[in-house]
Scaffold this motif. Structure first.
Motif, short mmCIF file in Angstrom:
data_model
loop_
_atom_site.label_atom_id
_atom_site.label_comp_id
_atom_site.label_asym_id
_atom_site.label_seq_id
_atom_site.Cartn_x
_atom_site.Cartn_y
_atom_site.Cartn_z
N ALA A 376 4.37 -0.04 8.69
CA ALA A 376 5.72 0.19 8.14
C ALA A 376 5.62 1.31 7.11
CB ALA A 376 6.28 -1.08 7.52
N ARG A 377 5.31 2.51 7.58
CA ARG A 377 4.95 3.60 6.69
C ARG A 377 6.11 4.09 5.83
NH1 ARG A 377 0.59 7.42 9.99
NH2 ARG A 377 -0.76 5.70 10.67
N ARG A 378 7.34 3.81 6.25
CA ARG A 378 8.48 4.27 5.45
C ARG A 378 8.52 3.60 4.08
NH1 ARG A 378 13.69 4.60 9.59
NH2 ARG A 378 12.87 6.29 10.92
N VAL A 379 8.08 2.36 4.02
CA VAL A 379 8.12 1.63 2.74
C VAL A 379 6.74 1.56 2.09
CG1 VAL A 379 10.09 0.25 3.47
CG2 VAL A 379 7.77 -0.62 3.86
N GLU A 381 4.57 3.93 0.68
CA GLU A 381 4.35 4.58 -0.60
C GLU A 381 5.17 3.96 -1.74
OE1 GLU A 381 2.12 6.55 -1.56
OE2 GLU A 381 1.21 6.93 0.39
N PRO A 382 6.46 3.64 -1.52
CA PRO A 382 7.19 2.96 -2.60
C PRO A 382 6.57 1.63 -3.00
CG PRO A 382 8.72 3.85 -1.00
CD PRO A 382 7.35 4.00 -0.40
N THR A 383 6.09 0.87 -2.00
CA THR A 383 5.49 -0.42 -2.31
C THR A 383 4.21 -0.26 -3.11
OG1 THR A 383 6.41 -1.37 -0.28
CG2 THR A 383 4.59 -2.55 -1.32
N ILE A 384 3.35 0.64 -2.66
CA ILE A 384 2.09 0.87 -3.37
C ILE A 384 2.37 1.49 -4.74
CG2 ILE A 384 -0.06 2.17 -3.33
CD1 ILE A 384 -0.11 1.83 -0.31
N GLY A 385 3.43 2.30 -4.83
CA GLY A 385 3.80 2.87 -6.13
C GLY A 385 4.16 1.81 -7.14
N VAL A 386 4.84 0.75 -6.68
CA VAL A 386 5.19 -0.35 -7.59
C VAL A 386 3.91 -1.00 -8.12
CG1 VAL A 386 6.23 -2.64 -7.72
CG2 VAL A 386 7.43 -0.79 -6.54
#
Length: 550
Positions: A376-379, A381-386
């Motif tokens: 689910a690559r769309r989410v 970077e935001p998830t890992i950023g959190v």
């Protein structure tokens, strides 16, 4: 999951007593004949004694501990809890049973209360008010005061006092715009500290630098700051020949020292209350200044100083105190470590188990998360950023954030360490699987494998070195962050570091820091071996084989 369960069981069996509290440096001194108790009763007579992270609090807590041990109680020491709020929350939650506190601190910092000016200067009236309010609001009990006050002492060097003509706090307020203050974090945020001084005196320093209690006197003596907060019984006031400014508006309330005990202790072990009360009204300010000087200036061991005073007061017999090991600073640092090898081994084991549980839990969560984000690559970077945002929060702050939710002790420390370990593992897993050799993945697809099969048979093995790199990074971070867990009563190698900082004892600091560093290297080395095992053979040869010169 079974491994995590095993680690939790091991941790609980080693680090906890029957009540689920983490045991720190715990030992029981032999007692005189008529005070001995049956071995089967020991667990029911355990008392957890804590302190805050400054010299006098360590000393009083040690006196409480030895007094209880001489009466047949088993004591668990929980030294150096990070601040007033942490120590009091630990008492209310049942994590500790008793710690030394001050009536002024209880009045202002805990109750956030005020009393009429007509009784504010009367220590007995303040004690009666505080004791009544604590019983009513928190079901905790103040034992009769120990006999001395330890109020805040705002101090400057003699040269600064002469230069600016400082004698009172009003004088300091007049010149404060030219001065740099070095205050402890506790003092900066308290209404009976800088906040109140600013309101009552108009104190507005040019700059305020947060300083640890162990370094504020050195900072003042070196000229790094111009004014500090101390305590009236500090031995270091005389050592540095400091001028204590007069509280001419009577801002500070009385700060009588007393034992603050939990409701559970009073109900479970009334004999412990009786034992602790024996110290009430037996100490005066002159005595405490002398005792504090022995600890803070002369570098004597806290246990020896406490034993000497209890013996002088006739509260502990010579047969008991003679068994206390003298642990003064020896000429050899390595001898110092050797004499403390049993305690250091116990603290190292607790530290290792704390790290192992937090790291295992992080692997269980972060590796599947990283694998799922690859699909689910769309989410991703935001998830890992959190998760990455958590890395920007200082370790001690993250531990403090846990207290309102989970209290103090092992559980909040484990949660905080687990959160810190998630980011490097999740990032390594996601990046490793995403960037696995495209040619190998394409070849596996051409053979008719499913996406799940390609993940398990190709992507995951190829990503193993990067995943393990993330785990190794998280492990080293966790070993270091776990030293701060001592501030919230979780134990481990942070205990001697915290105590050493409070007592300005370099050897004590190193006795915790060096094993922690060695533990980080050991954990990283073990995980390096695991990395070699899980890495495919052809990649292992490429990564670790030394090139042959031609």
């Amino acid at each position: 999951m079974r491994m995590l369960a095993f680690l939790m069981t091991a941790f609980c069996s080693i680090g906890f007593g029957g009540s689920g509290r983490l045991s720190t440096e715990s030992y029981r001194l032999p007692v005189d004949g008529d005070l001995l108790i049956a071995a089967g009763q020991t667990a029911n007579r355990r008392v957890v004694v804590a302190s805050k992270p400054f010299g006098e609090s360590y000393l009083l807590a040690e006196m409480f501990s030895q007094l209880l041990e001489s009466r047949g109680f088993t004591v668990e020491r929980r030294p150096g809890l990070g601040a007033t709020e942490i120590a009091f929350d630990a008492l209310r939650s049942g994590a500790i049973d008793v710690y030394p506190e001050y009536t002024g601190t209880g009045l202002v910092a805990i109750l956030h209360d005020t009393i009429p000016d007509s009784v504010a200067a009367d220590p007995r009236a303040v004690f009666a008010h505080v004791a009544s309010r604590f019983e009513e609001a928190y079901h905790t009990r103040w034992l009769p005061p120990l006999g001395f006050q330890n109020t805040y002492a705002i101090a400057v060097t003699r040269a600064t006092a002469d230069r600016y003509h400082l004698r009172t706090l009003s004088d300091l307020a007049r010149e404060s715009a030219h001065l740099t203050a070095g205050f402890t974090a506790d003092f900066i945020g308290r209404s009976d500290g800088l906040v109140g001084l600013s309101r009552v005196y108009g104190l507005k320093p040019h700059a305020v630098r947060p300083l640890a209690p162990a370094v504020k006197y050195q900072a003042l003596a070196s000229g790094a700051v111009d004014v500090i907060d101390g305590y009236s019984t500090d031995g270091l006031l005389a050592r540095y020949d400091l001028v204590t400014l007069i509280d001419d508006r009577h801002f500070f309330p009385p700060y009588e020292a007393a034992a603050l005990v939990s409701e559970q202790l009073e109900r479970r072990l009334p004999g412990a209350i009786t034992a602790l009360t024996l110290l009430s009204d037996r100490l005066d300010e002159k005595t405490m200044r002398q005792l504090n000087r022995r600890v803070e200036v002369d570098g004597e061991d806290v246990a020896r100083v406490a034993a000497d005073e209890l013996r002088a007061l006739g509260l502990v017999g010579g047969a008991t105190t003679a068994r206390i090991v003298a642990r003064e600073r020896e000429s050899s640092f390595w001898q110092y470590l050797w004499d403390r090898r049993a305690t250091l081994f116990s603290l190292t084991l607790r530290h290792l188990l704390l790290v192992a549980i937090a790291l295992a839990a992080a692997v269980i969560v972060a590796v599947p998360l990283g694998l799922g984000l690859e699909r689910a690559r769309r989410v991703a970077e935001p998830t890992i950023g959190v998760l990455g945002v958590l890395q920007t929060i200082p370790s001690i702050a993250l531990l403090a954030f846990m207290i309102p939710l989970l209290g103090v002790g092992v559980i909040p420390a484990l949660v905080a360490l687990w959160l810190y370990a998630l980011y490097p593992i999740a990032r390594g897993t996601y990046t490793g699987v995403r960037d696995a050799d495209p040619d190998a993945v394409a070849a596996a697809g051409a053979l008719g494998t499913t996406p799940a099969q390609r993940l398990l048979w190709v992507r995951l093995p190829l990503a193993a070195p990067i995943i393990m790199a993330g785990i190794r990074t998280a492990a080293v971070i966790t070993v270091g962050a776990a030293t701060l867990a001592a501030f919230i009563g979780a134990g481990g190698l942070g205990e001697p570091i915290v105590a050493g900082l409070a007592l300005a004892d370099t050897r004590m600091i190193l006795s915790g820091a060096l094993p922690a560093a060695a533990l980080a290297l050991l954990v990283d080395g073990v995980l390096a071996l695991v990395e070699r095992v899980v890495t495919p053979a052809h990649r292992r040869r490429r990564l670790w084989q030394t090139p042959v010169s031609t």
